[in-house]
Design a protein around this motif. Structure first.
Motif: not given
Length: 81
Positions: A31-53
């Protein structure tokens, strides 16, 4: 069984990239790798960390235009993003 999912979508309605791990710390690193590489406030990117139980998903962290948010709302991201 609980699994953790790093979730990435580049644009609304677009395809998704996900990774699934049994270990929280491994999923958090992805998740942090995605945020570091693709996170940008001007983009429409969605990045989440989910728990599936057992099919019930909960957002643990997500990146928004306002920054990172810790969240506990149940969610089921659609398969098409």
């Amino acid at each position: 069984m609980t699994v953790y999912i790093a979730y990435l979508r580049f644009q609304p309605g677009g395809g998704t990239v996900t990774g699934q791990w049994d270990v929280y710390d491994t999923a958090l690193r992805a998740y942090r790798g995605y945020v570091g590489r693709y996170g940008n406030p001007q983009s429409d990117v969605t990045i989440m960390l989910l728990e599936d139980n057992g099919g019930r998903r909960k957002i643990l962290k997500r990146l928004t235009a306002d920054g990172e948010v810790d969240d506990t709302d149940p969610v089921q991201p659609s398969s098409d993003g």
